[in-house]
Every structure is written in structure tokens, then in C-alpha cells.
Design an enzyme around this catalytic site. Structure first.
Site, mmCIF file in Angstrom:
data_model
loop_
_atom_site.group_PDB
_atom_site.id
_atom_site.type_symbol
_atom_site.label_atom_id
_atom_site.label_comp_id
_atom_site.label_asym_id
_atom_site.label_seq_id
_atom_site.Cartn_x
_atom_site.Cartn_y
_atom_site.Cartn_z
ATOM 1 C CG ASP A 160 -17.439 -30.941 4.811
ATOM 2 O OD1 ASP A 160 -17.040 -31.537 3.798
ATOM 3 O OD2 ASP A 160 -18.154 -29.922 4.769
ATOM 4 C CD GLU A 199 -15.692 -35.186 0.266
ATOM 5 O OE1 GLU A 199 -16.417 -35.452 -0.710
ATOM 6 O OE2 GLU A 199 -15.874 -34.199 1.002
ATOM 7 C CG ASP A 241 -20.490 -26.731 5.829
ATOM 8 O OD1 ASP A 241 -20.498 -27.184 4.674
ATOM 9 O OD2 ASP A 241 -20.424 -25.519 6.095
ATOM 10 C CB CYS A 289 -36.533 -38.481 8.663
ATOM 11 S SG CYS A 289 -34.995 -37.544 8.460
#
Length: 373
Positions: free
Chosen positions: A179, A263, A345, A338
Site C-alpha cells: 500500500d 494498487e 495501512d 468481528c
């Protein structure tokens, strides 16, 4: 497999004059050919091939004898490169070709007849030019491109065919998701965070002083030219620092992993945000992804780009629950489904890794997740 090796050149004064003449001649021929192709298309609706422009070079040499000072194959290569530029434009890989200026970077290309020696390169009509060959050049030389940057430095980019087959990419092994950000340059799915060096911030004060000195110099004077070189050297130092960091980081990530997932960012659109435009323009995300891609391909590893609209930050990597909104100032959050605590990040990097592996497995992206994002 072809590889490019960039080396520093140190031409003497007479060779610098010859190179300046060749730079100008090739630039003039490029502009002439581009203008001719534009006019031909307006008048006939058809384009010209590289051969059509090559046929005019003998007549142009008779009208302009200074063209004879440049190696003939360099002039022919200009026509080939111009045709390639139009091909890339029509196939959507590049913008429409532009006219070249005498200001900025200059270059010429030798398609053959360049000899690599122990400490120099031998060019037609130029002779031997001293070079710093920092690594052995193995294989046959295909093309050599001589360039001069705004600092007045000369470089040669040597394209070599080593005779080896390109390795087939394999996805068997460790996978990592990356990322990209601003506070931390890269965050991996393993939890590693690499700080953003912020190269321009370190040199901004020096650059401001040099630019102020340049603005006070009289236009056309030798002192203004010296000041312009000083500004260019500061920019070059920033560029070198950035490139060194990106090469080292990309090499370590490729060496440690078999599958690299990143990405697909729309940097141009992101720079429309005026609050972040300056910071985004300095980081070089596109250059970093390019390095990751070609290094992975050379090593037989897999490089995958995840769709830019994939909601990597807003999706819990444990249960795949997706939150409705996650502002940029929220750096950690807790999944309501959950109960998992997430670093924004690292969670995004893990989701990018998982989506990349899914793309490799089935060959398509999940459009439902993209629409939700």
C-alpha cells in the site's frame, strides 16, 4: 533478453561541439518530420511512414549541408522513432508527439556500429569517448543513446541482448501486498513500514535561494546560464536521491517475495487535490511501480495490479466486512462485525495481497467489491 545499462560519458571539447551539432540536427529533423506529417494529414487525411521521411533526407542534406555533419544512421533513427511515437499514440500508450526544444534534455541514438572498449565507447564520426563502465557489458550491443541533461552531464544508455530467454513468471512462493502512502512511502502486508524520505523538503531552502539568484540575472547573460545550471544541479540531486531510494526498496521487495501486488493508482487524478498535489508529485509512485514490474519480470516473478476502486482500506481482511465511510484522518479502526483492531495501512496492504492472489487464481477482478467501493 534485452537490458539497458546507463553509463557516464566524459567527451572532450571537440566531441562536445560535435555532439551539440548532432543534437541540433536530430532535433531539427524530428520537428521537420512532425510538421510534415501534421500538414500531410490535414491536406490528405493520411499519414506518412518512416520510409517516406527517410527518402527526403538526401535532398535535405543538399539544401542544408550542416546535416552532413551528423552520422547518417542517427538521422534515419529519428524517422523510425517518430513513427514509433505515432504508433504509441494511436494505440493509447502515449500522448500525441510534441515538437522538441533546444532547452532541456537532448539525445541522439546510434542503431549500430558502436564499439564498447575497456574504459571508453567508440562512436562513428566522434571517435572514442571516455566512459565509466561500472559493470561488465555482456552480450551484443543493439542501440546506444547519448543524452545530455540540463546540468551539462553526458550519459550513454546501452541496450544489450544477452542471449538469454526471458524467464516464465511463477506465482509459487511468498506473496506481498504493498500500500503506497505519503506519511509512510510503502506499507507491506507483512507489517513493514518504510518512511517517506521527503527528498524535496530537504533541498527546498537551497532550491529557493538558487531560484532567487537566477531571477536576478539578466536574460541572455553568461551569469544567468551559470545560475540556471545551479538550479538544475539541485533538481538533479533530488532526482538522484529519489531514484536511489526507489531502486533499493524495489530490489529488496522483489528479492524477498515471489508475488508482488500493488494498487493501480490514478496519480494524475489524485493531484487535482490541491492540498496533496505537491506531496504526491514528489514521491514517484509511478516510477516505483515501473521498477517493481520490470525487476519482477526479469527474475521470473509475478507482478499484479489491483483495481484502483477496490475498497482495500474499508474492508476487514478477516471477515470481509466493509464500513460505509473511512476518512483519511482515521488511521486505525475496529471492525463492527468481528471486533478486529486494524491499522488502516496494514489492513489495506493485506487486502491488496489477497485480491492480487485471487486475480492470479481466477484471472478476473471482483466487480461487486469495486462497485461497492
Amino acid at each position: 533478453m534485452r537490458k539497458a545499462i546507463k553509463v557516464r560519458l566524459y567527451p572532450n571539447s571537440s566531441q562536445q561541439q560535435s555532439l551539440a551539432q548532432s543534437f541540433g540536427n536530430c532535433r531539427w529533423l524530428w520537428n521537420f518530420g512532425l510538421n510534415l506529417m501534421n500538414q500531410t494529414y490535414k491536406e490528405t487525411g493520411k499519414g506518412l511512414s518512416s520510409y517516406d521521411i527517410k527518402k527526403q533526407i538526401p535532398d535535405l542534406k543538399k539544401e542544408r549541408e550542416w546535416l552532413k555533419l551528423t552520422y547518417s544512421q542517427c538521422l534515419q533513427q529519428v524517422c523510425i522513432n517518430l513513427n514509433t511515437a505515432f504508433t504509441n499514440f494511436f494505440q493509447g500508450r502515449a500522448r500525441y508527439p510534441k515538437f522538441k526544444s533546444k532547452h532541456g534534455k537532448q539525445s541522439i541514438q546510434y542503431p549500430q556500429n558502436v564499439e564498447v572498449k575497456e574504459d571508453c565507447l567508440k562512436f562513428p564520426k566522434l571517435g572514442e569517448i571516455k566512459a565509466v563502465l561500472h559493470r561488465p557489458i555482456k552480450g551484443s550491443v543493439k542501440t546506444v543513446t547519448i543524452s545530455k541533461n540540463t546540468c551539462g552531464e553526458y550519459y550513454a544508455s546501452i541496450l544489450v541482448e544477452d542471449g538469454k530467454e526471458k524467464p516464465e513468471p511463477s506465482s509459487k512462493g511468498k506473496a506481498v501486498g504493498i500500500d503506497l502512502g505519503l506519511n509512510h512511502y510503502a506499507i507491506t502486508s507483512d507489517g513493514d513500514k518504510f518512511n517517506n524520505p521527503r527528498w524535496m523538503d530537504k533541498h527546498e531552502k537551497n532550491l529557493k535561494i538558487k531560484q532567487q539568484q537566477l531571477s536576478r540575472k539578466q536574460k541572455g547573460s553568461s551569469n544567468r546560464n551559470k545560475a540556471r545550471h545551479q538550479v538544475a544541479r539541485v533538481h538533479k540531486k533530488v532526482s538522484n536521491s529519489r531514484e536511489d531510494f526507489l531502486h533499493k526498496l524495489s530490489r529488496s521487495l522483489v528479492d524477498e517475495n515471489q508475488v508482488i501486488c500493488v494498487e493501480n493508482l490514478a496519480v494524475k487524478n489524485m493531484m487535482k487535490n490541491h492540498n496533496l498535489a505537491k506531496a504526491i508529485s514528489q514521491v514517484g509512485w509511478g516510477q516505483f511501480c515501473t521498477m517493481l514490474k520490470y525487476k519482477a519480470e526479469q527474475d521470473g516473478k509475478t507482478y499484479v495490479e489491483v483495481d484502483r476502486f477496490f475498497p482495500s482500506s474499508k474492508t476487514c481482511n478477516v471477515c470481509l466486512n466493509q464500513v460505509d465511510s473511512l476518512p483519511l484522518d482515521v488511521r486505525s479502526w475496529k471492525c463492527s462485525n468481528c471486533g478486529t483492531e486494524h491499522d488502516r495501512d496494514i489492513n489495506a496492504a493485506k487486502n491488496i495481497r489477497d485480491e492480487g492472489l485471487r486475480i492470479i487464481a481466477c484471472g478476473t477482478r471482483d466487480d461487486s467489491l469495486v462497485r461497492q467501493g
